[in-house]
Design a protein around this motif. Structure first.
Motif, PDB file in Angstrom:
ATOM      1  N   VAL A  99       0.822  -1.205   0.000  1.00 48.83           N
ATOM      2  CA  VAL A  99       0.000   0.000   0.000  1.00 48.83           C
ATOM      3  C   VAL A  99       0.860   1.262   0.000  1.00 48.83           C
ATOM      4  CG1 VAL A  99      -1.771   1.289   1.260  1.00 48.83           C
ATOM      5  CG2 VAL A  99      -1.882  -1.196   1.140  1.00 48.83           C
ATOM      6  N   GLU A 100       1.931   1.262   0.763  1.00 44.75           N
ATOM      7  CA  GLU A 100       2.792   2.452   0.825  1.00 44.75           C
ATOM      8  C   GLU A 100       3.465   2.710  -0.521  1.00 44.75           C
ATOM      9  OE1 GLU A 100       2.750   4.601   3.273  1.00 44.75           O
ATOM     10  OE2 GLU A 100       1.279   3.287   4.201  1.00 44.75           O
ATOM     11  N   ALA A 101       3.869   1.664  -1.211  1.00 42.74           N
ATOM     12  CA  ALA A 101       4.492   1.827  -2.532  1.00 42.74           C
ATOM     13  C   ALA A 101       3.488   2.395  -3.529  1.00 42.74           C
ATOM     14  CB  ALA A 101       5.033   0.491  -3.032  1.00 42.74           C
ATOM     15  N   VAL A 102       2.241   1.952  -3.442  1.00 40.69           N
ATOM     16  CA  VAL A 102       1.199   2.463  -4.342  1.00 40.69           C
ATOM     17  C   VAL A 102       0.920   3.926  -4.047  1.00 40.69           C
ATOM     18  CG1 VAL A 102      -1.238   2.260  -4.976  1.00 40.69           C
ATOM     19  CG2 VAL A 102       0.145   0.205  -4.715  1.00 40.69           C
ATOM     20  N   ARG A 103       0.845   4.285  -2.766  1.00 38.90           N
ATOM     21  CA  ARG A 103       0.634   5.697  -2.410  1.00 38.90           C
ATOM     22  C   ARG A 103       1.775   6.569  -2.922  1.00 38.90           C
ATOM     23  NH1 ARG A 103      -1.770   4.059   3.073  1.00 38.90           N
ATOM     24  NH2 ARG A 103      -3.982   4.216   2.629  1.00 38.90           N
ATOM     25  N   ALA A 104       3.011   6.058  -2.813  1.00 35.60           N
ATOM     26  CA  ALA A 104       4.165   6.801  -3.318  1.00 35.60           C
ATOM     27  C   ALA A 104       4.069   6.957  -4.834  1.00 35.60           C
ATOM     28  CB  ALA A 104       5.453   6.090  -2.932  1.00 35.60           C
ATOM     29  N   GLU A 105       3.603   5.923  -5.524  1.00 34.19           N
ATOM     30  CA  GLU A 105       3.427   5.983  -6.981  1.00 34.19           C
ATOM     31  C   GLU A 105       2.385   7.039  -7.369  1.00 34.19           C
ATOM     32  OE1 GLU A 105       1.726   3.072 -10.501  1.00 34.19           O
ATOM     33  OE2 GLU A 105       2.593   2.145  -8.719  1.00 34.19           O
ATOM     34  N   ILE A 106       1.288   7.081  -6.617  1.00 33.63           N
ATOM     35  CA  ILE A 106       0.234   8.068  -6.882  1.00 33.63           C
ATOM     36  C   ILE A 106       0.771   9.481  -6.656  1.00 33.63           C
ATOM     37  CG2 ILE A 106      -2.011   8.931  -6.105  1.00 33.63           C
ATOM     38  CD1 ILE A 106      -2.711   5.986  -5.431  1.00 33.63           C
ATOM     39  N   GLU A 107       1.495   9.685  -5.552  1.00 38.02           N
ATOM     40  CA  GLU A 107       2.057  11.000  -5.250  1.00 38.02           C
ATOM     41  C   GLU A 107       3.061  11.429  -6.322  1.00 38.02           C
ATOM     42  OE1 GLU A 107       3.615  10.985  -1.282  1.00 38.02           O
ATOM     43  OE2 GLU A 107       1.656  10.493  -0.421  1.00 38.02           O
ATOM     44  N   ALA A 108       3.889  10.498  -6.785  1.00 41.16           N
ATOM     45  CA  ALA A 108       4.869  10.814  -7.827  1.00 41.16           C
ATOM     46  C   ALA A 108       4.164  11.224  -9.120  1.00 41.16           C
ATOM     47  CB  ALA A 108       5.782   9.623  -8.070  1.00 41.16           C
ATOM     48  N   ALA A 109       3.090  10.529  -9.457  1.00 41.76           N
ATOM     49  CA  ALA A 109       2.328  10.874 -10.664  1.00 41.76           C
ATOM     50  C   ALA A 109       1.680  12.248 -10.517  1.00 41.76           C
ATOM     51  CB  ALA A 109       1.270   9.808 -10.941  1.00 41.76           C
ATOM     52  N   ASP A 110       1.160  12.555  -9.322  1.00 40.50           N
ATOM     53  CA  ASP A 110       0.556  13.871  -9.076  1.00 40.50           C
ATOM     54  C   ASP A 110       1.594  14.984  -9.181  1.00 40.50           C
ATOM     55  OD1 ASP A 110      -1.894  12.692  -8.726  1.00 40.50           O
ATOM     56  OD2 ASP A 110      -1.842  12.772  -6.526  1.00 40.50           O
ATOM     57  N   GLU A 111       2.788  14.742  -8.629  1.00 39.43           N
ATOM     58  CA  GLU A 111       3.857  15.738  -8.708  1.00 39.43           C
ATOM     59  C   GLU A 111       4.282  15.962 -10.151  1.00 39.43           C
ATOM     60  OE1 GLU A 111       7.088  14.617  -6.156  1.00 39.43           O
ATOM     61  OE2 GLU A 111       5.815  14.652  -4.376  1.00 39.43           O
ATOM     62  N   GLU A 112       4.371  14.892 -10.919  1.00 42.06           N
ATOM     63  CA  GLU A 112       4.743  14.998 -12.330  1.00 42.06           C
ATOM     64  C   GLU A 112       3.714  15.817 -13.099  1.00 42.06           C
ATOM     65  OE1 GLU A 112       7.436  14.628 -15.217  1.00 42.06           O
ATOM     66  OE2 GLU A 112       7.677  13.696 -13.262  1.00 42.06           O
ATOM     67  N   GLU A 113       2.447  15.606 -12.763  1.00 39.02           N
ATOM     68  CA  GLU A 113       1.370  16.361 -13.411  1.00 39.02           C
ATOM     69  C   GLU A 113       1.465  17.846 -13.052  1.00 39.02           C
ATOM     70  OE1 GLU A 113      -3.451  16.452 -13.216  1.00 39.02           O
ATOM     71  OE2 GLU A 113      -2.495  14.491 -13.240  1.00 39.02           O
ATOM     72  N   LEU A 114       1.782  18.136 -11.797  1.00 43.29           N
ATOM     73  CA  LEU A 114       1.921  19.525 -11.363  1.00 43.29           C
ATOM     74  C   LEU A 114       3.104  20.207 -12.045  1.00 43.29           C
ATOM     75  CD1 LEU A 114       1.133  19.319  -7.548  1.00 43.29           C
ATOM     76  CD2 LEU A 114      -0.263  20.343  -9.329  1.00 43.29           C
ATOM     77  N   LYS A 115       4.183  19.467 -12.262  1.00 37.59           N
ATOM     78  CA  LYS A 115       5.360  20.039 -12.928  1.00 37.59           C
ATOM     79  C   LYS A 115       5.043  20.409 -14.371  1.00 37.59           C
ATOM     80  CE  LYS A 115       8.919  17.684 -10.263  1.00 37.59           C
ATOM     81  NZ  LYS A 115       9.960  16.648 -10.293  1.00 37.59           N
ATOM     82  N   SER A 116       4.205  19.630 -15.021  1.00 42.37           N
ATOM     83  CA  SER A 116       3.892  19.904 -16.422  1.00 42.37           C
ATOM     84  C   SER A 116       2.870  21.035 -16.568  1.00 42.37           C
ATOM     85  CB  SER A 116       3.372  18.642 -17.111  1.00 42.37           C
ATOM     86  OG  SER A 116       2.133  18.261 -16.567  1.00 42.37           O
ATOM     87  N   GLN A 117       2.089  21.327 -15.552  1.00 45.78           N
ATOM     88  CA  GLN A 117       1.060  22.365 -15.638  1.00 45.78           C
ATOM     89  C   GLN A 117       1.607  23.790 -15.709  1.00 45.78           C
ATOM     90  OE1 GLN A 117      -1.738  21.658 -12.498  1.00 45.78           O
ATOM     91  NE2 GLN A 117      -2.895  20.188 -13.713  1.00 45.78           N
ATOM     92  N   PRO A 118       2.595  24.201 -14.909  1.00 45.08           N
ATOM     93  CA  PRO A 118       3.057  25.591 -14.977  1.00 45.08           C
ATOM     94  C   PRO A 118       3.560  25.986 -16.373  1.00 45.08           C
ATOM     95  CG  PRO A 118       3.847  24.599 -12.975  1.00 45.08           C
ATOM     96  CD  PRO A 118       3.199  23.514 -13.798  1.00 45.08           C
ATOM     97  N   ALA A 119       4.168  25.080 -17.089  1.00 43.63           N
ATOM     98  CA  ALA A 119       4.660  25.382 -18.434  1.00 43.63           C
ATOM     99  C   ALA A 119       3.494  25.738 -19.351  1.00 43.63           C
ATOM    100  CB  ALA A 119       5.432  24.193 -18.987  1.00 43.63           C
ATOM    101  N   GLU A 120       2.376  25.060 -19.162  1.00 46.95           N
ATOM    102  CA  GLU A 120       1.192  25.333 -19.979  1.00 46.95           C
ATOM    103  C   GLU A 120       0.525  26.636 -19.567  1.00 46.95           C
ATOM    104  OE1 GLU A 120      -1.237  21.941 -19.365  1.00 46.95           O
ATOM    105  OE2 GLU A 120       0.181  20.558 -20.276  1.00 46.95           O
ATOM    106  N   GLN A 121       0.628  27.025 -18.308  1.00 48.34           N
ATOM    107  CA  GLN A 121      -0.049  28.201 -17.791  1.00 48.34           C
ATOM    108  C   GLN A 121       0.898  29.387 -17.632  1.00 48.34           C
ATOM    109  OE1 GLN A 121      -1.723  26.796 -14.138  1.00 48.34           O
ATOM    110  NE2 GLN A 121      -3.200  25.470 -15.148  1.00 48.34           N
ATOM    111  N   ALA A 122       2.032  29.369 -18.329  1.00 44.81           N
ATOM    112  CA  ALA A 122       3.042  30.413 -18.171  1.00 44.81           C
ATOM    113  C   ALA A 122       2.527  31.776 -18.599  1.00 44.81           C
ATOM    114  CB  ALA A 122       4.293  30.055 -18.963  1.00 44.81           C
ATOM    115  N   VAL A 123       1.702  31.840 -19.624  1.00 48.02           N
ATOM    116  CA  VAL A 123       1.158  33.113 -20.097  1.00 48.02           C
ATOM    117  C   VAL A 123      -0.181  33.354 -19.418  1.00 48.02           C
ATOM    118  CG1 VAL A 123       0.353  34.389 -22.102  1.00 48.02           C
ATOM    119  CG2 VAL A 123       2.292  32.840 -22.314  1.00 48.02           C
TER     120      VAL A 123
END
Length: 128
Positions: A99-123
């Motif tokens: 369960v802890e590994a799955v939660r870490a996987e979900i958090e990593a995916a969420d962080e990756e999604e957040l990193k890609s969003q600012p580039a799209e919302q730069a303007v």
């Protein structure tokens, strides 16, 4: 707890507003059982290999989740009763899940999604 993957095909004629209630319902079923969704990925419109319920195209969605057999039965029961779903298939990916590994996987995916969003919302509005 086990890890499952369900791929389902929806009626391609549905709009985003018509698809969203089913997505919310499925996510609610998983959370209602106290389990977790690992991934919910909309693949979009694709051509079917053969005609299904008079449709040659479908809207594909992948849902990966952790739970038990009762949860799978409930999800499949809801899909079977819903006219928006043309076909579905659930596959067991892992019999025992950390369960802890799955939660870490979900958090990593969420962080990756957040990193890609600012580039799209730069303007910001008004600057373009």
């Amino acid at each position: 707890m086990r890890r499952y993957e369900t791929v389902f095909i929806m009626n391609p004629e549905l709009s985003e507003e018509q698809r969203q209630p089913l997505f919310d319902k499925l996510k609610g079923i998983v959370s209602g059982y106290g389990e977790m969704i690992v991934k919910f990925d909309e693949w979009g419109h694709k051509r079917l290999a053969y005609e299904v319920k008079k449709h040659t195209r479908g809207y594909y969605v992948l849902m990966e989740f952790c739970g038990d057999g009762a949860l799978v039965k409930e999800i499949e029961r809801n899909m079977r009763l819903d006219d928006r779903v043309l076909k579905y298939m659930t596959v067991l990916k892992e019999k025992a899940v950390d369960v802890e590994a799955v939660r870490a996987e979900i958090e990593a995916a969420d962080e990756e999604e957040l990193k890609s969003q600012p580039a799209e919302q730069a303007v910001s509005p008004g600057q373009g």
